[in-house]
Design a protein around this motif. Structure first.
Motif, PDB file in Angstrom:
ATOM      1  N   LEU A 156       0.827  -1.203   0.000  1.00  0.00           N
ATOM      2  CA  LEU A 156       0.000   0.000   0.000  1.00  0.00           C
ATOM      3  C   LEU A 156       0.861   1.253   0.000  1.00  0.00           C
ATOM      4  CD1 LEU A 156      -2.786  -1.125   2.485  1.00  0.00           C
ATOM      5  CD2 LEU A 156      -2.995  -0.821   0.008  1.00  0.00           C
ATOM      6  N   GLY A 157       1.967   1.226   0.742  1.00  0.00           N
ATOM      7  CA  GLY A 157       2.863   2.375   0.735  1.00  0.00           C
ATOM      8  C   GLY A 157       3.453   2.634  -0.642  1.00  0.00           C
ATOM      9  N   LEU A 175      -7.198  12.295   1.777  1.00  0.00           N
ATOM     10  CA  LEU A 175      -8.286  12.897   1.007  1.00  0.00           C
ATOM     11  C   LEU A 175      -9.072  11.860   0.207  1.00  0.00           C
ATOM     12  CD1 LEU A 175      -6.435  16.055  -0.379  1.00  0.00           C
ATOM     13  CD2 LEU A 175      -7.804  15.852   1.706  1.00  0.00           C
ATOM     14  N   SER A 176      -8.527  10.645   0.139  1.00  0.00           N
ATOM     15  CA  SER A 176      -9.166   9.583  -0.620  1.00  0.00           C
ATOM     16  C   SER A 176     -10.126   8.813   0.273  1.00  0.00           C
ATOM     17  CB  SER A 176      -8.096   8.631  -1.178  1.00  0.00           C
ATOM     18  OG  SER A 176      -8.668   7.541  -1.850  1.00  0.00           O
ATOM     19  N   ARG A 177     -11.026   8.066  -0.354  1.00  0.00           N
ATOM     20  CA  ARG A 177     -11.948   7.211   0.403  1.00  0.00           C
ATOM     21  C   ARG A 177     -11.214   5.913   0.759  1.00  0.00           C
ATOM     22  NH1 ARG A 177     -17.747   6.636  -2.147  1.00  0.00           N
ATOM     23  NH2 ARG A 177     -18.130   5.913  -0.027  1.00  0.00           N
ATOM     24  N   ASP A 178     -10.293   6.013   1.708  1.00  0.00           N
ATOM     25  CA  ASP A 178      -9.467   4.879   2.085  1.00  0.00           C
ATOM     26  C   ASP A 178     -10.317   3.849   2.829  1.00  0.00           C
ATOM     27  OD1 ASP A 178      -7.004   3.583   2.132  1.00  0.00           O
ATOM     28  OD2 ASP A 178      -6.542   4.304   4.142  1.00  0.00           O
ATOM     29  N   PRO A 179     -10.362   2.606   2.359  1.00  0.00           N
ATOM     30  CA  PRO A 179     -11.220   1.609   3.012  1.00  0.00           C
ATOM     31  C   PRO A 179     -10.702   1.232   4.397  1.00  0.00           C
ATOM     32  CG  PRO A 179      -9.884   0.586   1.309  1.00  0.00           C
ATOM     33  CD  PRO A 179      -9.677   2.061   1.174  1.00  0.00           C
ATOM     34  N   ASP A 180     -11.628   0.970   5.295  1.00  0.00           N
ATOM     35  CA  ASP A 180     -11.268   0.494   6.620  1.00  0.00           C
ATOM     36  C   ASP A 180     -10.795  -0.952   6.526  1.00  0.00           C
ATOM     37  OD1 ASP A 180     -11.694  -0.719   9.375  1.00  0.00           O
ATOM     38  OD2 ASP A 180     -12.177   1.390   9.774  1.00  0.00           O
ATOM     39  N   ALA A 181      -9.779  -1.293   7.329  1.00  0.00           N
ATOM     40  CA  ALA A 181      -9.222  -2.644   7.264  1.00  0.00           C
ATOM     41  C   ALA A 181     -10.284  -3.704   7.520  1.00  0.00           C
ATOM     42  CB  ALA A 181      -8.081  -2.781   8.263  1.00  0.00           C
ATOM     43  N   LYS A 182     -11.233  -3.431   8.412  1.00  0.00           N
ATOM     44  CA  LYS A 182     -12.241  -4.447   8.756  1.00  0.00           C
ATOM     45  C   LYS A 182     -13.140  -4.780   7.575  1.00  0.00           C
ATOM     46  CE  LYS A 182     -16.010  -1.518  10.552  1.00  0.00           C
ATOM     47  NZ  LYS A 182     -15.510  -0.253  10.014  1.00  0.00           N
ATOM     48  N   ASP A 183     -13.205  -3.891   6.578  1.00  0.00           N
ATOM     49  CA  ASP A 183     -14.013  -4.154   5.389  1.00  0.00           C
ATOM     50  C   ASP A 183     -13.274  -5.013   4.365  1.00  0.00           C
ATOM     51  OD1 ASP A 183     -16.142  -2.677   6.362  1.00  0.00           O
ATOM     52  OD2 ASP A 183     -15.384  -0.800   5.501  1.00  0.00           O
ATOM     53  N   GLY A 202       2.787  -7.368  -5.118  1.00  0.00           N
ATOM     54  CA  GLY A 202       1.490  -6.918  -5.621  1.00  0.00           C
ATOM     55  C   GLY A 202       0.409  -7.136  -4.594  1.00  0.00           C
ATOM     56  N   CYS A 203      -0.723  -6.457  -4.792  1.00  0.00           N
ATOM     57  CA  CYS A 203      -1.834  -6.607  -3.852  1.00  0.00           C
ATOM     58  C   CYS A 203      -3.133  -6.160  -4.510  1.00  0.00           C
ATOM     59  CB  CYS A 203      -1.600  -5.781  -2.579  1.00  0.00           C
ATOM     60  SG  CYS A 203      -1.676  -3.980  -2.818  1.00  0.00           S
ATOM     61  N   VAL A 204      -4.240  -6.542  -3.876  1.00  0.00           N
ATOM     62  CA  VAL A 204      -5.558  -6.054  -4.262  1.00  0.00           C
ATOM     63  C   VAL A 204      -6.483  -6.256  -3.065  1.00  0.00           C
ATOM     64  CG1 VAL A 204      -6.395  -8.253  -5.216  1.00  0.00           C
ATOM     65  CG2 VAL A 204      -7.333  -6.091  -6.060  1.00  0.00           C
ATOM     66  N   GLY A 205      -7.417  -5.341  -2.890  1.00  0.00           N
ATOM     67  CA  GLY A 205      -8.373  -5.450  -1.806  1.00  0.00           C
ATOM     68  C   GLY A 205      -9.786  -5.623  -2.319  1.00  0.00           C
ATOM     69  N   LEU A 206     -10.567  -6.379  -1.578  1.00  0.00           N
ATOM     70  CA  LEU A 206     -11.998  -6.525  -1.825  1.00  0.00           C
ATOM     71  C   LEU A 206     -12.704  -5.928  -0.616  1.00  0.00           C
ATOM     72  CD1 LEU A 206     -14.426  -7.699  -3.438  1.00  0.00           C
ATOM     73  CD2 LEU A 206     -14.118  -9.810  -2.111  1.00  0.00           C
ATOM     74  N   GLU A 215     -16.528  -3.465  -3.500  1.00  0.00           N
ATOM     75  CA  GLU A 215     -15.624  -2.717  -4.368  1.00  0.00           C
ATOM     76  C   GLU A 215     -14.245  -3.363  -4.394  1.00  0.00           C
ATOM     77  OE1 GLU A 215     -15.428   1.619  -4.115  1.00  0.00           O
ATOM     78  OE2 GLU A 215     -17.117   1.546  -2.712  1.00  0.00           O
ATOM     79  N   ILE A 216     -13.605  -3.276  -5.545  1.00  0.00           N
ATOM     80  CA  ILE A 216     -12.202  -3.632  -5.685  1.00  0.00           C
ATOM     81  C   ILE A 216     -11.382  -2.379  -5.374  1.00  0.00           C
ATOM     82  CG2 ILE A 216     -10.379  -4.342  -7.262  1.00  0.00           C
ATOM     83  CD1 ILE A 216     -12.225  -6.612  -6.675  1.00  0.00           C
ATOM     84  N   LYS A 217     -10.413  -2.515  -4.481  1.00  0.00           N
ATOM     85  CA  LYS A 217      -9.604  -1.374  -4.066  1.00  0.00           C
ATOM     86  C   LYS A 217      -8.123  -1.738  -4.098  1.00  0.00           C
ATOM     87  CE  LYS A 217     -11.331   1.863  -2.595  1.00  0.00           C
ATOM     88  NZ  LYS A 217     -11.908   3.060  -3.257  1.00  0.00           N
ATOM     89  N   ARG A 218      -7.304  -0.724  -4.345  1.00  0.00           N
ATOM     90  CA  ARG A 218      -5.856  -0.801  -4.144  1.00  0.00           C
ATOM     91  C   ARG A 218      -5.166  -1.908  -4.932  1.00  0.00           C
ATOM     92  NH1 ARG A 218      -7.536   3.820  -2.782  1.00  0.00           N
ATOM     93  NH2 ARG A 218      -7.287   4.506  -0.606  1.00  0.00           N
ATOM     94  N   LEU A 219      -5.519  -2.036  -6.207  1.00  0.00           N
ATOM     95  CA  LEU A 219      -4.783  -2.969  -7.062  1.00  0.00           C
ATOM     96  C   LEU A 219      -3.419  -2.358  -7.372  1.00  0.00           C
ATOM     97  CD1 LEU A 219      -4.591  -5.502  -8.895  1.00  0.00           C
ATOM     98  CD2 LEU A 219      -5.534  -4.076 -10.732  1.00  0.00           C
ATOM     99  N   TRP A 220      -2.373  -3.060  -7.024  1.00  0.00           N
ATOM    100  CA  TRP A 220      -1.003  -2.582  -7.292  1.00  0.00           C
ATOM    101  C   TRP A 220      -0.111  -3.759  -7.657  1.00  0.00           C
ATOM    102  CZ3 TRP A 220       3.638  -3.706  -4.611  1.00  0.00           C
ATOM    103  CH2 TRP A 220       4.746  -2.976  -5.052  1.00  0.00           C
ATOM    104  N   VAL A 221       0.745  -3.539  -8.655  1.00  0.00           N
ATOM    105  CA  VAL A 221       1.728  -4.531  -9.067  1.00  0.00           C
ATOM    106  C   VAL A 221       3.083  -3.830  -9.132  1.00  0.00           C
ATOM    107  CG1 VAL A 221       2.477  -6.049 -10.931  1.00  0.00           C
ATOM    108  CG2 VAL A 221       0.055  -5.913 -10.347  1.00  0.00           C
ATOM    109  N   ALA A 222       4.097  -4.420  -8.548  1.00  0.00           N
ATOM    110  CA  ALA A 222       5.431  -3.827  -8.557  1.00  0.00           C
ATOM    111  C   ALA A 222       5.900  -3.625  -9.992  1.00  0.00           C
ATOM    112  CB  ALA A 222       6.409  -4.733  -7.804  1.00  0.00           C
ATOM    113  N   PRO A 223       6.555  -2.498 -10.280  1.00  0.00           N
ATOM    114  CA  PRO A 223       6.998  -2.229 -11.652  1.00  0.00           C
ATOM    115  C   PRO A 223       7.783  -3.375 -12.281  1.00  0.00           C
ATOM    116  CG  PRO A 223       7.280  -0.273 -10.298  1.00  0.00           C
ATOM    117  CD  PRO A 223       6.855  -1.371  -9.367  1.00  0.00           C
ATOM    118  N   ALA A 224       8.612  -4.053 -11.494  1.00  0.00           N
ATOM    119  CA  ALA A 224       9.444  -5.119 -12.044  1.00  0.00           C
ATOM    120  C   ALA A 224       8.632  -6.320 -12.510  1.00  0.00           C
ATOM    121  CB  ALA A 224      10.475  -5.572 -11.009  1.00  0.00           C
TER     122      ALA A 224
END
Length: 290
Positions: A156-157, A175-183, A202-206, A215-224
């Motif tokens: 996430l960082g 300022l973003s609608r950051d999801p609560d961890a419990k969700d 990489g990561c992704v949140g449901l 909602e699908i949130k925080r999809l990230w894949v490392a550049p490499a």
């Protein structure tokens, strides 16, 4: 100009020489690379013989010989698994732990010395990350994790830092609608982390609410690791988790600055819809129904 194949083979020879792959005494500790790698795997917590064999890509015969050589040196003990007589587990002896620690110290020093050879340290690390990701593509695993875990927080960082670089207006998670961890933990949702040989890539949140919509949130894949299909794998894993939780409608938002994300959604069955939230950063909105 060298052709691509010649450049790859030059790289292979350089790595083989640099790591001492052909030495009969790897890192000067009296045993070849294969035995040292088995000792390293056990020291890092890989206990079952089958798991070690799969991790290192060894056949059964070679695995048996390497384990026997380490047992003869008094470095490991092998026992039958407590609940399954067909499985065997390994652990380091006190002598084995000292030998493992010696390998770790030498390997860390060797890595620092290698990085000191080049003035462009970060570029060198980025190139190594890309090569390791390509070579280890089939070994990248996905698992559900607590969104507050160290691996999740690292991903996430990195994700937030990339958004800050790529968005014209920057990015402030407050300022973003950051999801609560419990969700993003079951039974409401989940958080999935991709791991490559112990490193999060990489990561992704449901994000769920207990109902049929999530909602699908925080999809990230490392550049490499980009270009290896990991983003699609993460999305498929999140969608499968949604089905398991009885979710029938998924939504997500993104920013048009993230062109690769929009392309992924459009080519994997997502439909663009009107804005559904007041988050200041997204300008594209998608939905998928099961």
């Amino acid at each position: 100009m060298l052709d691509a194949v010649s450049r790859v083979r030059r790289f292979n020879r350089a790595v083989t020489s640099a790591v001492g792959a052909l030495d009969t005494s790897f890192l000067g500790r009296g045993r070849p690379l294969g035995a040292a790698r088995v000792l390293n795997a056990i020291g890092h917590g890989c206990a079952e013989v089958g798991d070690i064999r799969d991790y290192l890509g060894l056949d059964s015969g070679l695995m048996s010989r390497l384990l026997r050589s380490l047992e003869d040196e008094g470095l490991i003990e092998t026992t039958t698994h407590a609940s399954d007589a067909r499985r065997r587990t390994c652990r380091l002896t006190a002598t084995g732990r000292r030998e493992f620690n010696a390998y770790e110290a030498i390997s860390n020093r060797q890595a620092r010395d290698f990085l000191a050879r080049h003035t462009q340290r970060e570029a060198l690390l980025a190139a190594m990350d890309m090569i390791a990701s390509a070579l280890g593509r089939d070994g990248t695993t996905l698992h559900e994790a607590d969104p507050r875990s160290d691996e999740a927080r690292y991903c996430l960082g990195a994700y937030y830092a990339e958004l800050a670089r790529r968005f014209k207006q920057g990015f402030d998670v407050k300022l973003s609608r950051d999801p609560d961890a419990k969700d993003m933990v079951r039974p409401r949702g989940t958080f999935i982390v991709a791991m490559s040989d112990g490193l999060p890539v990489g990561c992704v949140g449901l994000k769920g609410s207990g109902g049929a919509l999530a909602e699908i949130k925080r999809l990230w894949v490392a550049p490499a690791t980009r270009g290896l299909g990991l983003g699609r794998r993460l999305m498929e894993a999140a969608e499968n988790a949604a089905r398991e939780l009885g979710i029938t409608v998924l939504r997500l938002d993104t920013n048009s600055a993230l062109g690769e994300a929009g392309q992924l959604y459009r080519t994997s069955g997502w439909t663009e819809i009107p804005r559904f939230n007041d988050d200041p950063y997204p300008d594209l909105f998608f939905e998928k129904r099961f």
